[in-house]
Design an enzyme around this catalytic site. Sequence first.
Site, PDB file in Angstrom:
ATOM      1  N   LYS A 188     -63.360  -6.172  91.524  1.00 26.31           N
ATOM      2  CA  LYS A 188     -63.055  -5.755  90.159  1.00 26.31           C
ATOM      3  C   LYS A 188     -63.542  -6.793  89.135  1.00 26.31           C
ATOM      4  O   LYS A 188     -63.899  -7.913  89.514  1.00 26.31           O
ATOM      5  CB  LYS A 188     -61.554  -5.477  90.031  1.00 26.31           C
ATOM      6  CG  LYS A 188     -61.044  -4.409  91.019  1.00 26.31           C
ATOM      7  CD  LYS A 188     -61.519  -3.017  90.669  1.00 26.31           C
ATOM      8  CE  LYS A 188     -61.511  -1.965  91.743  1.00 26.31           C
ATOM      9  NZ  LYS A 188     -60.417  -1.727  92.603  1.00 26.31           N
TER      10      LYS A 188
HETATM   11  C1  LIG Z   1     -59.535  -0.658  93.257  1.00 24.85           C
HETATM   12  C2  LIG Z   1     -58.888   0.586  92.817  1.00 24.85           C
HETATM   13  C3  LIG Z   1     -57.552   0.897  93.132  1.00 24.85           C
HETATM   14  C4  LIG Z   1     -56.721   0.102  94.085  1.00 24.85           C
HETATM   15  O1  LIG Z   1     -56.653  -1.234  93.851  1.00 24.85           O
HETATM   16  P1  LIG Z   1     -56.325  -2.245  95.058  1.00 24.85           P
HETATM   17  O2  LIG Z   1     -56.052  -3.530  94.338  1.00 24.85           O
HETATM   18  O3  LIG Z   1     -57.519  -2.297  95.947  1.00 24.85           O
HETATM   19  O4  LIG Z   1     -55.110  -1.735  95.753  1.00 24.85           O
HETATM   20  C5  LIG Z   1     -56.988   2.037  92.601  1.00 24.85           C
HETATM   21  N1  LIG Z   1     -57.704   2.862  91.816  1.00 24.85           N
HETATM   22  C6  LIG Z   1     -58.986   2.613  91.500  1.00 24.85           C
HETATM   23  C7  LIG Z   1     -59.700   3.564  90.611  1.00 24.85           C
HETATM   24  C8  LIG Z   1     -59.619   1.485  92.009  1.00 24.85           C
HETATM   25  O5  LIG Z   1     -60.920   1.289  91.711  1.00 24.85           O
END
Ligand SMILES: *Cc1c(COP(=O)(O)O)cnc(C)c1O
Length: 376
Positions: A188
Amino acid sequence: MTAPFLPFTRPSIDEETIAEVANVLRSGWITSGPKVLAFEAALSEYCGGRPVRVFNSGTATLEVALRLAGVGAGDTVITTPLTWVATANVILEVGATPVLVDVDPITRNIDLDLLEAAITPRTKAIIQVDLAGLSVDRDRLYAIAGKHTLRVIEDAAQSFGASWNGKPIGHSFGDDRDFVSFSFHANKNLTTSEGGALVLPADIDTGLCERLRLQGVRRFPDGGMDVDVLGGKFNLTDISATIGLGQMKHLAAFTARRRELARRYFARLDPSLGLELPVADFTNCNWHMFQILLPAGADRGKLVAAMKEQGIGVGVHYPALHLFSLYRALGFREGDFPQAERIGARTVTLPLFPSMQDSDIDRVCETLTASLPEIA
Ligand SMILES: *Cc1c(COP(=O)(O)O)cnc(C)c1O
């Protein structure tokens, strides 16, 4: 000489942050502690002073948001089929039923023209997703939610650092009854390696949020405790929070660099290749990903392999989730959401991360141009 492998994404962690993580490791306190509180304070300030609690993932934040919103068995939650599967899995996790609404072919986000028709008396909440960091139209979304008094849970996992009408995602765009969920997974725009943050609405008890985060435990000043709600094991460590604090200093620069690199993709990708490009938004979008759609009939598997052979990693984010076995078993079928299926089958994520060089973009575009004729 062959160029080093170019992954589709890579985190940027500075030496100061690495040194600070080492200090935490030496401190004797390595789980949730003062760094978590400092990170929550920094995030709250970023989100206009709203209460923020951090978690060990952006999946845990969504699940806790649903529980805090009182969503459970018998309720339905509306979301998009074109997202990381976590968005829909959490709806099942709390015992509710996901109702999917197809995406807009241009923004690739939930189609707000189709949203109202999916609302029924059982609908309790909407989870919208800002795919690739492109914000859903908050004005329209909250107008619809307000009309039907639905709770909005913003799955802003991909849109930390993005904005809507110039206001950062994380601020309230509705009546302050909305939750905003961020993920700090390694891929992210801001990372804690694994982690997440939940921005809480004004009408929600922060103490209950904390109990849902850690086994439901309520502690008393005399050292005693009680458990009156079933909580999970979702707390973030000080090690992770320290990474997050180090990342916050660079957020604006990360976003600015991603925008520059995205602009270069638009300048370098030859329109005659027949690719569908993302919305060219350089003011609100944080360019979490740069996603192209291949021409109809192109063999994506072959392209992924051809790019890899040339030392370039590309990704697929995401196949339409209603076609996964778990969701087919709930009754979803091919043809249910034609836009999500079309995009899910043709999408390719090109490398984009702040430490990339301009020349890396050129290399990706040249390799893609050379590879496309072979996969038609
Ligand atoms: C990455 C992501 C998640 C989940 O996040 P994690 O930290 O991996 O649990 C949920 N929704 C979207 C759209 C994502 O890109």
